[in-house]
Design a protein around this motif. Structure first.
Motif, PDB file in Angstrom:
ATOM      1  N   ILE B 133       0.926  -1.227  -0.167  1.00  0.00           N
ATOM      2  CA  ILE B 133      -0.077  -0.243   0.090  1.00  0.00           C
ATOM      3  C   ILE B 133       1.096   1.097   0.039  1.00  0.00           C
ATOM      4  CG2 ILE B 133      -1.986   0.736   0.549  1.00  0.00           C
ATOM      5  CD1 ILE B 133      -2.546  -1.879   0.686  1.00  0.00           C
ATOM      6  N   GLY B 134       1.992   1.399   0.183  1.00  0.00           N
ATOM      7  CA  GLY B 134       3.200   2.229  -0.583  1.00  0.00           C
ATOM      8  C   GLY B 134       3.018   3.235   0.954  1.00  0.00           C
ATOM      9  N   LYS B 135       2.875   1.959   2.326  1.00  0.00           N
ATOM     10  CA  LYS B 135       3.138   2.504   3.628  1.00  0.00           C
ATOM     11  C   LYS B 135       3.873   1.541   3.896  1.00  0.00           C
ATOM     12  CE  LYS B 135      -1.149   2.753   4.778  1.00  0.00           C
ATOM     13  NZ  LYS B 135      -2.290   3.057   5.186  1.00  0.00           N
ATOM     14  N   VAL B 136       5.163   1.781   4.978  1.00  0.00           N
ATOM     15  CA  VAL B 136       6.235   0.849   5.608  1.00  0.00           C
ATOM     16  C   VAL B 136       5.319  -0.024   6.145  1.00  0.00           C
ATOM     17  CG1 VAL B 136       7.744   0.021   6.733  1.00  0.00           C
ATOM     18  CG2 VAL B 136       8.499   2.535   5.397  1.00  0.00           C
ATOM     19  N   ILE B 137       5.605  -1.732   5.837  1.00  0.00           N
ATOM     20  CA  ILE B 137       4.645  -2.490   6.306  1.00  0.00           C
ATOM     21  C   ILE B 137       4.969  -2.439   7.703  1.00  0.00           C
ATOM     22  CG2 ILE B 137       6.783  -4.290   7.150  1.00  0.00           C
ATOM     23  CD1 ILE B 137       4.587  -6.482   5.568  1.00  0.00           C
ATOM     24  N   PRO B 138       3.923  -2.466   8.327  1.00  0.00           N
ATOM     25  CA  PRO B 138       3.821  -3.098   9.987  1.00  0.00           C
ATOM     26  C   PRO B 138       4.909  -3.750  10.280  1.00  0.00           C
ATOM     27  CG  PRO B 138       0.855  -2.707   9.209  1.00  0.00           C
ATOM     28  CD  PRO B 138       2.417  -3.257   7.984  1.00  0.00           C
ATOM     29  N   GLU B 139       5.270  -3.376  11.558  1.00  0.00           N
ATOM     30  CA  GLU B 139       6.166  -4.578  12.077  1.00  0.00           C
ATOM     31  C   GLU B 139       5.057  -6.062  12.550  1.00  0.00           C
ATOM     32  OE1 GLU B 139       9.041  -6.182  14.256  1.00  0.00           O
ATOM     33  OE2 GLU B 139       8.971  -4.163  12.698  1.00  0.00           O
ATOM     34  N   LYS B 140       4.391  -6.169  12.667  1.00  0.00           N
ATOM     35  CA  LYS B 140       3.381  -7.751  13.037  1.00  0.00           C
ATOM     36  C   LYS B 140       3.199  -8.075  12.417  1.00  0.00           C
ATOM     37  CE  LYS B 140      -1.463  -8.627  13.186  1.00  0.00           C
ATOM     38  NZ  LYS B 140      -2.449  -7.661  12.742  1.00  0.00           N
ATOM     39  N   TYR B 141       3.323  -7.810  10.770  1.00  0.00           N
ATOM     40  CA  TYR B 141       3.543  -8.395   9.784  1.00  0.00           C
ATOM     41  C   TYR B 141       5.222  -8.537   9.008  1.00  0.00           C
ATOM     42  CZ  TYR B 141      -1.559  -7.854   9.288  1.00  0.00           C
ATOM     43  OH  TYR B 141      -2.855  -8.364   9.743  1.00  0.00           O
ATOM     44  N   ARG B 142       5.939  -7.873   9.075  1.00  0.00           N
ATOM     45  CA  ARG B 142       7.144  -7.473   8.789  1.00  0.00           C
ATOM     46  C   ARG B 142       7.692  -8.811   9.664  1.00  0.00           C
ATOM     47  NH1 ARG B 142      11.861  -6.477  10.077  1.00  0.00           N
ATOM     48  NH2 ARG B 142      11.789  -6.235  12.078  1.00  0.00           N
ATOM     49  N   HIS B 143       7.642  -9.012  10.336  1.00  0.00           N
ATOM     50  CA  HIS B 143       7.979  -9.779  11.339  1.00  0.00           C
ATOM     51  C   HIS B 143       8.147 -11.365  10.157  1.00  0.00           C
ATOM     52  CE1 HIS B 143       9.609 -12.533  14.837  1.00  0.00           C
ATOM     53  NE2 HIS B 143       8.848 -13.186  15.192  1.00  0.00           N
ATOM     54  N   LEU B 144       7.244 -11.986  10.185  1.00  0.00           N
ATOM     55  CA  LEU B 144       6.316 -13.204   9.156  1.00  0.00           C
ATOM     56  C   LEU B 144       7.195 -13.020   8.844  1.00  0.00           C
ATOM     57  CD1 LEU B 144       2.735 -12.557  10.596  1.00  0.00           C
ATOM     58  CD2 LEU B 144       3.681 -14.880  11.263  1.00  0.00           C
ATOM     59  N   TYR B 145       7.333 -12.199   7.408  1.00  0.00           N
ATOM     60  CA  TYR B 145       7.899 -12.516   5.896  1.00  0.00           C
ATOM     61  C   TYR B 145       9.080 -12.696   6.596  1.00  0.00           C
ATOM     62  CZ  TYR B 145       3.927 -10.496   3.648  1.00  0.00           C
ATOM     63  OH  TYR B 145       2.829 -10.675   3.106  1.00  0.00           O
ATOM     64  N   GLU B 146       9.509 -11.571   7.501  1.00  0.00           N
ATOM     65  CA  GLU B 146      11.465 -12.000   7.527  1.00  0.00           C
ATOM     66  C   GLU B 146      11.902 -13.781   8.329  1.00  0.00           C
ATOM     67  OE1 GLU B 146      13.274  -8.332   7.752  1.00  0.00           O
ATOM     68  OE2 GLU B 146      12.786  -8.682   5.631  1.00  0.00           O
ATOM     69  N   SER B 147      11.026 -13.850   9.149  1.00  0.00           N
ATOM     70  CA  SER B 147      11.198 -14.659  10.589  1.00  0.00           C
ATOM     71  C   SER B 147      10.789 -16.246   9.544  1.00  0.00           C
ATOM     72  CB  SER B 147      10.668 -14.523  11.518  1.00  0.00           C
ATOM     73  OG  SER B 147       8.869 -15.054  11.161  1.00  0.00           O
ATOM     74  N   LEU B 148      10.077 -16.234   8.309  1.00  0.00           N
ATOM     75  CA  LEU B 148       9.941 -16.907   7.399  1.00  0.00           C
ATOM     76  C   LEU B 148      11.202 -17.781   6.753  1.00  0.00           C
ATOM     77  CD1 LEU B 148       7.155 -18.329   7.093  1.00  0.00           C
ATOM     78  CD2 LEU B 148       7.413 -17.617   4.613  1.00  0.00           C
ATOM     79  N   ASN B 149      11.510 -18.850   7.675  1.00  0.00           N
ATOM     80  CA  ASN B 149      13.291 -19.156   7.347  1.00  0.00           C
ATOM     81  C   ASN B 149      13.302 -20.224   6.012  1.00  0.00           C
ATOM     82  OD1 ASN B 149      14.977 -18.873   7.237  1.00  0.00           O
ATOM     83  ND2 ASN B 149      15.902 -20.615   8.735  1.00  0.00           N
ATOM     84  N   ILE B 150      12.427 -19.318   4.676  1.00  0.00           N
ATOM     85  CA  ILE B 150      12.294 -20.093   3.897  1.00  0.00           C
ATOM     86  C   ILE B 150      12.998 -19.025   2.474  1.00  0.00           C
ATOM     87  CG2 ILE B 150      10.330 -19.325   3.644  1.00  0.00           C
ATOM     88  CD1 ILE B 150       9.488 -21.933   1.762  1.00  0.00           C
ATOM     89  N   PRO B 151      13.399 -19.928   1.282  1.00  0.00           N
ATOM     90  CA  PRO B 151      13.272 -18.876   0.094  1.00  0.00           C
ATOM     91  C   PRO B 151      12.951 -18.309  -0.451  1.00  0.00           C
ATOM     92  CG  PRO B 151      15.149 -21.070  -0.024  1.00  0.00           C
ATOM     93  CD  PRO B 151      14.274 -20.870   1.182  1.00  0.00           C
ATOM     94  N   MET B 152      12.478 -17.120  -0.711  1.00  0.00           N
ATOM     95  CA  MET B 152      11.162 -16.084  -1.351  1.00  0.00           C
ATOM     96  C   MET B 152      11.552 -14.891  -2.311  1.00  0.00           C
ATOM     97  SD  MET B 152       8.429 -14.741   0.918  1.00  0.00           S
ATOM     98  CE  MET B 152       8.715 -13.258   0.817  1.00  0.00           C
ATOM     99  N   VAL B 153      11.389 -15.171  -3.413  1.00  0.00           N
ATOM    100  CA  VAL B 153      11.057 -14.111  -4.477  1.00  0.00           C
ATOM    101  C   VAL B 153      10.145 -13.257  -4.323  1.00  0.00           C
ATOM    102  CG1 VAL B 153      12.654 -15.644  -5.189  1.00  0.00           C
ATOM    103  CG2 VAL B 153      11.490 -13.677  -7.341  1.00  0.00           C
ATOM    104  N   LEU B 154       9.926 -12.012  -4.566  1.00  0.00           N
ATOM    105  CA  LEU B 154       9.080 -11.162  -4.683  1.00  0.00           C
ATOM    106  C   LEU B 154       8.354 -11.002  -6.412  1.00  0.00           C
ATOM    107  CD1 LEU B 154       8.780  -8.992  -1.862  1.00  0.00           C
ATOM    108  CD2 LEU B 154       8.326 -11.525  -1.954  1.00  0.00           C
ATOM    109  N   VAL B 155       7.551 -11.240  -6.404  1.00  0.00           N
ATOM    110  CA  VAL B 155       7.331 -10.682  -7.809  1.00  0.00           C
ATOM    111  C   VAL B 155       6.020  -9.736  -8.729  1.00  0.00           C
ATOM    112  CG1 VAL B 155       6.070 -11.436 -10.572  1.00  0.00           C
ATOM    113  CG2 VAL B 155       7.480 -12.792  -9.143  1.00  0.00           C
ATOM    114  N   ASP B 156       6.375  -9.185 -10.088  1.00  0.00           N
ATOM    115  CA  ASP B 156       5.022  -7.371  -9.810  1.00  0.00           C
ATOM    116  C   ASP B 156       5.519  -6.780  -8.649  1.00  0.00           C
ATOM    117  OD1 ASP B 156       3.901  -5.909 -11.629  1.00  0.00           O
ATOM    118  OD2 ASP B 156       2.326  -6.637 -10.121  1.00  0.00           O
TER     119      ASP B 156
END
Lengths: 350, 350
Positions: B133-156
């Motif tokens: 949404i153009g805003k920096v992601i809230p800490e709560k969610y950021r944690h989820l993406y970063e802690s997820l210990n799995i190779p990941m590539v974003l697209v688009d």
DNA sequence: CTGAAAGCGCTAACAT
DNA sequence: ATGTTAGCGCTTTCAG
């Protein structure tokens, strides 16, 4: 909540909760019976450790991978991706994930996917088969499908000579009605374009023929032309051919969604307008059809997907259950592409 | 060749071949070293028994499930299904299967899928994220993406505030060029329709603004309208709004493929013709664009898919590798929807 | 209601 | 080059 380490196992939870891993298993798997006290302790420990059970290990032990596979020609096809969408949605509800496999309409690739899926211990398969050429399937292949000891439901297309569950639209009936509609408007020369290889399309042609016969119209086989799958702009080419060779045509009936756009290109080129110069009916809904006000036979793809999943789960519970065929209703959305035939030979100049 | 029983294991093969199961493993897994003689015997036994290794068991032991997941809004979207097609093709080549997960553009569902995928020990994830949404992601969610210990590539789309690999089109640049093209034809009042929530679209708007600025054209923010995702016929509604409120508009620039058809509906309704009454450019190729001769910015979706998979595999081999962004070229396919602006206020009547 | 033990089918050390 | 052993993380008897 803190540690998202991959390697938290049921043992860690058991230790923290002060119970055996069997009890933990009972809680997270929701089977057997556990005292409220134990359950509470386990749930707390699970939360504390952010534990998630390892589906792979569960699968190895329990012989259920909570996965179904969808095998089809190409996800790029409108019918297919609507179908996959519905299937994934339905599967997700039941805690299943879906594996997607494109065959590129290539029989060997289909077989390869099927083999692969066997080795993955997938719980069930939904298949839009490639082999559907209207001939009974050769023994060599038949064996493969039958020996594959995994619940399977076919969608859209049938394989002759094989006993499998099938979910598809009422192709023959819908096609009969559509043709009758054209006839009722006064059309007697209706050109048909479709990829004849598919059982689906064959059924649609049957319906078309039945309507003609019933109206006492002589069937002219050369009015039905076969569009090779994957040939580019084949719709346009065939529309051109039909209109050139059959100036008597007053209506076109397109049996595959993928062909319609290309057919429209030809109409545009010839400056032919619907419904005044030519009437048109096509299969499958699409933004295109709405934009061009094309009368369309709409398939309830979502419902087909849901039914297929439902049936697949029945099969997974009771693999011995006898194969059955489900035919889903269609709907003819009447727009403005059909009218009374012109008496003037508008396209004789072409 | 006879028995397709599920329960043929490596032990059966070992027994029949007269070797240990370790040796069988070496042959089918193609590692270590085996004598030609043993290898032959094993291969023969495998064929004889129609043995296929159990991927689940392999996965449990080796921590590689040979599976990648694709998580995206909806497979029904044209961009997405082309992408999945490319990804599946590429993954298959490498012996990987792909799990498909629709988020329905719902953040909670995305998180849920991510969790689920963790428990499935999927080897890697390709993700078109919802949160953008153009805003920096809230800490709560950021944690989820970063802690997820799995190779990941974003697209688009990108997620602000997160360090992840990303593959996307050169959105800003392409949009800049497209706008420049319109300006070069003489347009100074260009209406824009797009779903602003997406980082992609924001980049396209930036490019549009840059081109205007460079040409010394004053930017009028009210010419850029936001199309809510999933609202039906929103393209038509917004085109109507723009044309009504801004009779000075001589061109429309549509930033999402999904909107274009609906916009065309409005042009048709107003009996506006391209390029005489109005010029039009849109993103993403589609049969529609060819049919209507619409000038289009084409994304190389197949290449995006291939690059994403390639990068994902690099990441899987070397998880520590630093995140990088890949921007893929686009192509502007010039057709006939753009021309010099009319001086007459054709739509002032509306 | 709960725990101990076995083992799903495979691979990875470690021997030989 | 090959076999033996242990064990991945879980579920499922089987006792108690």
């Amino acid at each position: 909540m803190e540690n998202s380490n991959q390697s938290i196992t049921i043992d860690d939870v058991a230790k923290l909760a002060g119970v055996s891993k069997a009890t933990v298993g009972r809680v997270i798997g929701n089977y057997g019976s556990v005292s409220d006290k134990s359950r509470r302790k386990v749930i707390e420990a699970v939360k504390e450790l952010d534990y998630v059970p390892n589906t792979i290990a569960q699968g190895l032990r329990s012989h259920s991978t909570k996965t179904i596979a969808v095998i089809l020609g190409s996800i790029k096809n409108g019918y297919c991706n609507e179908l996959v969408y519905a299937i994934e949605k339905e599967a997700m509800k039941r805690g299943y994930n879906v594996l997607i496999c494109n065959t590129h309409e290539n029989l060997d690739k289909e077989i390869q996917h099927l083999q692969n899926i066997r080795s993955r211990q997938v719980d069930g398969v939904i298949l839009i088969p490639v082999y559907t050429i209207g001939k009974v399937i050769p023994e060599k292949y038949r064996h493969l499908y039958e020996s594959l000891n995994i619940p399977m439901v076919l969608v859209d297309r049938n394989i002759m000579g094989i006993e499998k569950d099938l979910v598809q639209s009422k192709n023959e009936e819908a096609s009969y009605e559509a043709t009758k509609y054209l006839i009722s408007l006064g059309h007697r020369n209706i050109g048909v374009i479709g990829t004849v290889a598919y059982s689906t399309v064959q059924d649609r042609i049957k319906g078309y023929r039945r309507a003609l016969q019933e109206a006492g119209i002589t069937i002219n086989a050369s009015l039905v032309v076969d569009a090779e799958y994957s040939e580019k702009h084949v719709g346009q080419k065939l529309a051109d051919k039909l209109l050139k060779e059959h100036p008597e045509l007053t209506a076109l009936y397109v049996l595959n969604n993928t062909l319609c756009g290309s057919v429209l290109l030809e109409l545009k080129k010839r400056n032919l307008h619907m419904p005044d110069d030519l009437s048109l009916i096509t299969w499958d809904d699409d933004e295109l059809n709405e934009l061009f006000d094309i009368t369309t036979i709409v398939q309830y793809v979502e419902e087909i997907g849901r039914s297929a999943v439902k049936r697949l789960f029945e099969l997974m519970e009771n693999p011995q259950s006898r194969a059955e065929i489900q035919r889903i209703d269609t709907e003819m959305v009447v727009r403005k592409s059909c009218g009374k035939p012109k008496t003037v030979r508008w396209n004789s100049k072409a």
